[in-house]
Write an enzyme that holds these catalytic residues in place. Structure first.
Site, short mmCIF file in Angstrom:
data_model
loop_
_atom_site.label_atom_id
_atom_site.label_comp_id
_atom_site.label_asym_id
_atom_site.label_seq_id
_atom_site.Cartn_x
_atom_site.Cartn_y
_atom_site.Cartn_z
N HIS A 268 58.13 111.13 105.06
CA HIS A 268 58.53 110.10 104.48
C HIS A 268 59.33 108.99 105.69
CE1 HIS A 268 60.08 106.88 102.00
NE2 HIS A 268 60.96 107.48 101.30
N HIS A 307 48.77 106.34 103.36
CA HIS A 307 49.90 105.91 102.74
C HIS A 307 49.46 106.19 101.21
CE1 HIS A 307 52.87 103.40 100.94
NE2 HIS A 307 53.57 103.77 102.16
N ASP A 363 55.18 103.22 110.52
CA ASP A 363 55.76 104.23 111.26
C ASP A 363 54.92 104.59 112.65
OD1 ASP A 363 57.92 104.74 109.90
OD2 ASP A 363 57.04 105.97 108.38
N1 ACO Z 1 45.89 112.60 108.82
C1 ACO Z 1 44.80 113.29 108.33
N2 ACO Z 1 44.27 113.40 107.16
C2 ACO Z 1 45.06 112.67 106.37
C3 ACO Z 1 46.30 111.98 106.62
C4 ACO Z 1 46.61 112.08 108.02
N3 ACO Z 1 47.79 111.23 108.39
N4 ACO Z 1 46.91 111.52 105.62
C5 ACO Z 1 46.01 111.64 104.34
N5 ACO Z 1 45.01 112.39 104.91
C6 ACO Z 1 43.83 113.15 104.06
C7 ACO Z 1 44.27 114.18 103.12
O1 ACO Z 1 44.09 115.49 104.01
C8 ACO Z 1 43.28 113.95 102.12
O2 ACO Z 1 42.04 114.46 102.48
P1 ACO Z 1 41.08 115.33 101.81
O3 ACO Z 1 40.68 114.28 100.51
O4 ACO Z 1 39.76 115.78 102.26
O5 ACO Z 1 41.98 116.36 100.95
C9 ACO Z 1 43.39 112.33 101.86
O6 ACO Z 1 43.40 111.89 103.31
C10 ACO Z 1 44.03 111.82 100.90
O7 ACO Z 1 45.43 112.27 101.43
P2 ACO Z 1 46.50 112.74 100.34
O8 ACO Z 1 47.47 113.73 101.16
O9 ACO Z 1 46.14 113.04 98.92
O10 ACO Z 1 47.67 111.46 100.27
P3 ACO Z 1 48.90 111.33 99.74
O11 ACO Z 1 48.97 109.78 98.97
O12 ACO Z 1 49.42 112.25 98.85
O13 ACO Z 1 49.51 111.21 101.16
C11 ACO Z 1 50.87 110.52 102.89
C12 ACO Z 1 50.15 109.89 101.61
C13 ACO Z 1 52.24 111.57 102.72
C14 ACO Z 1 51.72 109.48 103.41
C15 ACO Z 1 49.82 111.14 103.85
O14 ACO Z 1 48.96 109.96 104.17
C16 ACO Z 1 50.60 111.55 105.10
O15 ACO Z 1 50.96 112.72 105.06
N6 ACO Z 1 50.53 110.69 106.20
C17 ACO Z 1 51.17 111.05 107.51
C18 ACO Z 1 52.61 111.11 107.28
C19 ACO Z 1 52.90 109.65 107.70
O16 ACO Z 1 52.81 108.78 108.20
N7 ACO Z 1 53.95 109.31 106.57
C20 ACO Z 1 54.71 107.94 106.40
C21 ACO Z 1 54.16 107.25 105.17
S1 ACO Z 1 54.92 105.80 105.11
C22 ACO Z 1 56.72 105.77 104.92
O17 ACO Z 1 57.02 106.63 104.37
C23 ACO Z 1 57.46 104.90 105.23
#
Ligand code: ACO
Length: 435
Positions: A268, A307, A363
């Site tokens: 987050h 996201h 971010d």
């Molecule tokens: N890098 C690589 N792969 C990713 C990323 C990433 N940053 N984010 C998602 N994916 C992939 C997942 O592995 C998943 O792949 P799959 O379908 O093969 O299993 C797919 O994309 C869907 O992702 P989920 O994890 O199901 O998406 P979710 O909505 O649960 O997660 C989150 C959202 C937590 C923001 C995620 O994208 C992440 O961890 N990003 C990196 C951390 C980040 O930048 N967070 C800031 C968010 S903005 C904020 O809080 C202000």
């Protein structure tokens, strides 16, 4: 003839139910009537991480993740970032309307005159270890405010509520600046009422021996914009924490402390800290392809990408990316910016990211700007927390005023053991490899 309802047939019983659809949703409680018999509790919906559950009706922030739209109270984020300032946006988010001149004057006066904290709170901050993480200090400091204002428990009274809102928006930057100075072993700077909200914050952070601190206008404005972009973001993890904790009718200091705690997590508010670590680890453009391969093989995440809601370019990321140039004109250019730009370019052309709709989020570039402005990475989520305080409080107020809200208490699907008989400790079999 079409109707705003859902017809549901329970194949276990053959019974049919008609559930009303309002605002694109059915009420989960309407599922309770779907039962196999008198002993049946009723049908539940299973939704870990609230992927498809609206926990509230809200009128504060609208996001259309597919179209990359973010609006506070109907006003597009781009327009607010261009034309407004943080305190005006905080007023808007909290009150639902932009302030008139008189309202704005009063609002700025009130916030400015509540920035000081009790000296005992300063002593509390002084008690932290020299290298305590700034977010840990902020969680504690905000929670501790609760003990200074016991009347805050009376959350039902609008005047009391308003006073706590003013205090929190005014005092969180002071606590944040104390945490920063503490890490450096520097004396804490007191607020300067002549300066703007962000100008005063810069003063509390960076004032040294000069009699009067003069913030750099570009950096003051950049912080203003970054705060606007982070003011609210509907039902995200920390806001949900504030609402859930606040639903027990605890005072807003404790509820906001819960929000700060949630924001501390790397998924987050900690994400921009992780972005910088990642960019530093990659180090140069030629190492990007190997890093991307690692992400695709599941060895790492591309931090700052993806996201839960945006399945398009995060509109906040676009504004920040543009602002980076202005900031880097004042500060030294970031050596990691070329790596970030190239990483974004490559990722946006790669099918792995395209097919999963992974775009840069707020971010991805904010950390680079904060770093260039002289903030250590530990302060990044703290900056986010200052800005988000107005959003948390707006959501908290909305929750307290909503007659439909009760103490938040999700259900579970219990799949553990059935009833078992207790055995004395000496009569239990040792697990072969230990537990
Ligand atoms: N890098 C690589 N792969 C990713 C990323 C990433 N940053 N984010 C998602 N994916 C992939 C997942 O592995 C998943 O792949 P799959 O379908 O093969 O299993 C797919 O994309 C869907 O992702 P989920 O994890 O199901 O998406 P979710 O909505 O649960 O997660 C989150 C959202 C937590 C923001 C995620 O994208 C992440 O961890 N990003 C990196 C951390 C980040 O930048 N967070 C800031 C968010 S903005 C904020 O809080 C202000």
């Amino acid at each position: 003839m079409p109707s705003d309802s859902l017809t549901l047939t329970d194949n276990r019983t053959g019974k049919t139910y008609e559930l009303p659809i309002t605002n694109g949703a059915i009420r989960a409680m309407d599922l309770r009537q779907v039962r196999t018999g008198p002993e049946d509790f009723g049908l539940l919906s299973y939704d870990p991480a609230f992927m498809n559950t609206a926990s509230t009706i809200s009128r504060i922030t609208e996001i259309d993740g597919d179209r990359g739209i973010l609006r506070y109270r109907g006003y597009p984020i781009e327009e607010l970032a261009e034309r407004s300032n943080y305190l005006e946006v905080a007023y808007l988010v909290l009150h639902g309307e932009l302030p008139t001149l008189t309202e704005m004057d009063q609002w700025v006066y009130d916030i400015t005159h509540h920035t000081w904290v009790h000296e005992n709170l300063k002593k509390l901050m002084e008690g932290f270890h020299y290298d305590a993480h700034a977010m840990g200090m902020l969680v504690s400091g905000v929670g501790a405010l609760s003990t200074f204002y016991p009347e805050a428990k009376n959350g039902g009274d609008p005047a009391t509520r308003r006073l706590q809102v003013v205090r929190l928006i005014a005092k969180v930057p002071t606590l944040a600046a104390f945490a920063y100075r503490h890490n450096l072993g520097l004396p804490y700077n007191y607020p300067d009422n002549d300066l703007s909200y962000t100008g005063n914050f810069l003063n509390m952070l960076f004032k040294a021996t000069e009699a009067k601190y003069q913030p750099n206008a570009t950096l003051e404005r950049a912080l203003e914009v970054l705060f606007i972009l982070h003011a609210d973001h509907e039902q995200n993890c920390s806001t949900n924490a504030v609402r859930a904790v606040g639903s027990s009718q605890v005072d807003p200091y404790c509820a906001v402390a819960a929000g700060v705690a949630a924001l501390y997590g790397p998924l987050h508010g900690g994400a921009n800290e992780e972005v910088l670590r990642m960019l530093a680890e990659i180090g140069s453009k030629d190492r990007i392809p190997a890093f991307i391969k690692g992400v695709k093989d599941g060895n790492a995440k591309l931090m700052g990408f993806g996201h839960r809601v945006y399945k398009n370019y995060d509109p906040r990321a676009k504004i920040i990316k543009r602002m980076a140039d202005e900031v880097f004109e004042v500060t030294r250019p970031s050596p990691l910016l070329p790596v970030a730009l190239e990483l974004e370019r490559i990722a946006l052309e790669d099918d792995y990211f395209v097919s999963r709709k992974l775009y840069p989020n707020v971010d991805f570039y904010s950390g680079l700007i904060y770093q260039a402005m002289g903030f250590p990475v530990e302060m990044f989520p703290v900056l986010f927390a200052i800005a988000r305080t107005s959003g948390w409080l707006a959501q908290w107020q909305e929750m307290r005023a909503d007659p439909e809200q009760k103490i938040a208490r999700p259900r579970q699907l219990y799949l553990g053991s059935g009833q078992r008989a207790y055995r004395e400790i000496g009569k239990r079999e040792e697990a072969p490899g230990g537990r």
